[in-house]
Design an enzyme around this catalytic site. Structure first.
Site, short mmCIF file in Angstrom:
data_model
loop_
_atom_site.label_atom_id
_atom_site.label_comp_id
_atom_site.label_asym_id
_atom_site.label_seq_id
_atom_site.Cartn_x
_atom_site.Cartn_y
_atom_site.Cartn_z
N LEU A 1 0.81 -1.22 0.00
CA LEU A 1 0.00 0.00 0.00
C LEU A 1 0.85 1.27 0.00
O LEU A 1 0.41 2.32 -0.47
CB LEU A 1 -0.93 0.01 1.22
N CYS B 1 -1.83 -5.81 8.08
CA CYS B 1 -0.51 -5.63 7.48
C CYS B 1 0.42 -6.77 7.83
O CYS B 1 1.53 -6.77 7.48
CB CYS B 1 0.11 -4.32 7.94
N PHE C 1 -0.85 -8.37 4.66
CA PHE C 1 0.53 -7.91 4.50
C PHE C 1 0.64 -6.49 3.93
O PHE C 1 1.63 -6.16 3.26
CB PHE C 1 1.33 -8.87 3.61
N CYS C 2 -0.35 -5.65 4.18
CA CYS C 2 -0.39 -4.29 3.63
C CYS C 2 -0.24 -4.29 2.10
O CYS C 2 0.26 -3.35 1.51
CB CYS C 2 0.68 -3.41 4.26
N ALA C 3 -0.70 -5.37 1.50
CA ALA C 3 -0.74 -5.48 0.04
C ALA C 3 -2.14 -5.98 -0.33
O ALA C 3 -2.30 -6.96 -1.05
CB ALA C 3 0.34 -6.43 -0.46
#
Length: 458
Positions: A127, A458, A372-374
Site C-alpha cells: 500500500l 498488514c 501484508f499491507c498489500a
C-alpha cells in the site's frame, strides 16, 4: 532433499537468535523468527557500533563542538556508503528518511503535478507504493499474469495508451506476498523508451540481493529508489530515498522547519539545497549509523552469497510445503523465476490467524498472517470479487481473508524449517481438532471483536 547448514556462520552475526520464549504450556524454547519480511533482528555489529559510538553522540549540523563535528561528518559519509551500496550516480541525492513509506510519500509530494499526469503502479504493490500516488496523479495499474507475476505486456500497452502522459512507473523490486523479483531493468528500459521515469520500492529487494541503479545514461537506469534499514538488520528507524537532485530543487518539502533552510523571515523562505532541504529537524544519527554498519557488514558477507543461501532455505521450505495435504501455495519456485526468501500459503479448514497462533503457541514460531499491507494483491490472489470485498468492509462479523507468510533471513536454518514443517504437517492431519481448540482466535480477527486488533491488516 537435505542441506547442510552453511548459515551457522551467518547466524552468529545476528543478535537474539538464541533467546528463549514461552509457549502456551509454560515451557521455554528458542524462538524461531520467520517474519523477517516485516522486520529483521539487528546485526550484532550494529548493536556494538551503536554502543561504542553512544558517548560521542551529539547534534548533527548544529554545532561547532568536537562531538557535533564528528557526528556531522559521519552522517554525511553515510550518504556515500549508501550511494556505493546500490551504485547510485554522484549527481543523485541520498535523503535519509524514517522508512520506505515516508520515502515514497516524500517523492510523491516532490513529483506532484496536475492530475492529468499519470503514475503507473501495479496490482502487486504494498500500500505504501499505491496510496501516496492516488490523490496527486491519475493512477493506473499494470496487470498481473494468472500466476500473479507482473505483465510486461500490460505495462507496454498502458505506456502506449497514455501517449506520453505517464510521468512515473512505480514498482516493487520484490513482492512482500509472493517473493517474486520483478525484472526491474527490463521495466526501466520500457519505461524510458516511452519518456517516463521509474521508481523502485526496494524494501523487500535491497536486503536480499545485489542492487545496481546503473548510470543515468543507461536505458536500464533506476531513476528513484527507496528502502528501509529495519528490513536489513538495522533498527533505530532510518530509510533512504535516492533520486536526481533536480527533482527536489524546486519542490516544496513535506516537512518544514529547522535544518531545511538558509535564512527565513516572516516574508520569505530561503530553502537549503537537497538533501538538507528534505531533512527538517534533528537528523537520526543513530539510525544512520545503524544503517551504514549493516550495509558494510552485508557487503563484506557478499549479497550474492546471502541470496544463494536464502534460496536454499526457501527452496527447502517450498518443497516441504508441497507435500502437506490441504496446503495451497501462492507462489512456487519452478527454477525459472527470481525470488526472495519468502512464500505465502493457506491451509484448508483453518483460518490464517489460527495457523499463526498455533505455530506461535506450540513451537515459538513467528510468522505473519493477513493481507501484508498489500490488500489488492492478496485479494486478487484469493480471487475475491468486488462484492465480497465490499461485504468484508461493511460487516464486522465476517472473518477477514488473508494468507500465512514465512520469510527468512541470513540467520535462519534448515533445522528451524524442519520444526515448522513437522508441526504444520501435524496441524494439517488434525485440522478439525485445531479449528475447535483455537476458535477463540477468530474473535480477534474482527475489528471490534474484543477491543483488540490483530495484525491481519498488514
Amino acid at each position: 532433499m537435505i542441506y547442510r547448514n552453511p548459515g551457522s556462520s551467518f547466524r552468529n552475526l545476528v543478535a537474539g537468535t538464541d533467546v528463549k520464549i514461552p509457549l502456551a504450556n509454560g515451557k521455554y524454547v528458542t524462538g524461531i523468527n520467520f517474519d523477517n519480511a516485516a522486520t529483521t533482528p539487528p546485526l550484532s555489529a550494529v548493536i556494538r557500533e551503536i554502543t561504542q559510538f553512544a558517548p560521542w553522540y551529539a547534534s548533527v549540523h548544529r554545532g561547532k563542538g568536537y562531538k557535533s563535528i564528528v557526528c556531522s561528518d559521519l552522517y554525511e559519509q553515510g550518504r556515500e556508503v549508501v550511494r556505493e551500496f546500490v551504485n547510485a550516480d554522484k549527481r543523485d541525492v541520498v535523503i535519509f528518511t524514517k522508512n520506505t513509506t515516508e520515502s515514497i510519500n516524500m517523492l510523491a509530494y516532490a513529483l506532484a503535478a496536475e492530475k492529468e499526469q499519470v503514475v503507473l503502479t501495479t496490482d502487486m504493490e504494498h500500500l505504501a507504493n499505491d496510496m501516496p500516488w492516488r490523490d496527486k496523479f491519475t493512477v493506473d495499474y499494470i496487470a498481473l499474469t494468472k500466476a500473479g507475476r507482473l505483465s510486461l505486456r500490460s505495462l507496454e500497452s498502458k505506456l502506449q495508451a497514455y501517449e506520453g502522459r505517464v510521468k512515473l512507473v512505480a514498482v516493487t523490486g520484490a513482492s512482500n506476498v509472493t517473493g517474486y523479483i520483478n525484472p526491474i531493468h527490463k521495466i526501466a528500459r520500457l519505461t524510458h523508451q516511452y519518456g517516463a521515469r521509474i521508481f523502485v520500492d526496494g524494501a523487500q529487494w535491497v536486503p536480499h540481493i545485489s542492487v545496481n541503479m546503473r548510470p543515468p545514461d543507461s536505458v536500464e537506469h533506476i531513476d528513484y529508489l527507496a528502502f528501509s534499514g529495519h528490513k536489513m538488520y538495522a533498527p533505530f528507524g532510518t530509510g533512504v530515498l535516492i533520486g536526481p537532485k533536480a527533482t527536489f530543487d524546486n519542490a516544496i518539502p513535506v516537512y518544514q522547519g529547522g535544518g531545511a533552510v538558509g535564512l527565513v523571515s516572516q516574508q520569505s523562505i530561503e530553502w537549503d539545497d537537497p538533501p538538507a532541504k528534505c531533512e527538517a529537524g534533528t537528523p537520526n544519527m543513530m539510525g544512520v549509523l545503524a544503517l551504514i554498519t549493516a550495509i558494510e557488514t552485508l557487503s563484506k558477507l557478499n549479497l550474492n552469497s546471502i541470496h544463494s543461501y536464502e534460496q536454499r532455505l526457501i527452496d527447502y521450505a517450498i518443497s516441504g510445503l508441497l507435500t502437506i495435504p490441504g496446503i495451497t501455495l501462492y507462489s512456487i519456485r519452478d527454477g525459472t523465476e527470481a525470488r526472495v526468501s519468502l512464500v505465502s500459503f493457506s491451509l484448508e479448514g483453518l483460518h490464517h490467524s489460527q495457523i499463526a497462533e498455533i505455530l506461535s503457541q506450540k513451537a515459538g514460531i513467528a510468522v505473519r498472517n493477513g493481507l501484508f499491507c498489500a490488500h489488492p494483491y492478496v485479494e486478487k490472489l484469493l480471487r475475491l470479487s468486488d462484492e465480497e470485498i465490499k461485504y468484508y468492509q461493511t460487516h464486522d462479523d465476517k472473518k477477514l481473508p488473508g494468507l500465512v507468510r514465512i520469510s527468512f533471513g541470513i540467520y535462519n536454518t534448515i533445522s528451524e524449517i524442519e520444526v515448522f514443517l513437522d508441526l504444520l504437517s501435524h496441524i494439517a492431519s488434525q485440522r478439525q481438532y485445531y479449528a475447535n481448540k483455537y476458535s477463540y482466535v477468530l474473535e480477534h480477527n474482527r475489528p471490534g471483536g474484543d477491543g483488540k486488533r490483530a495484525d491481519f491488516y498488514c
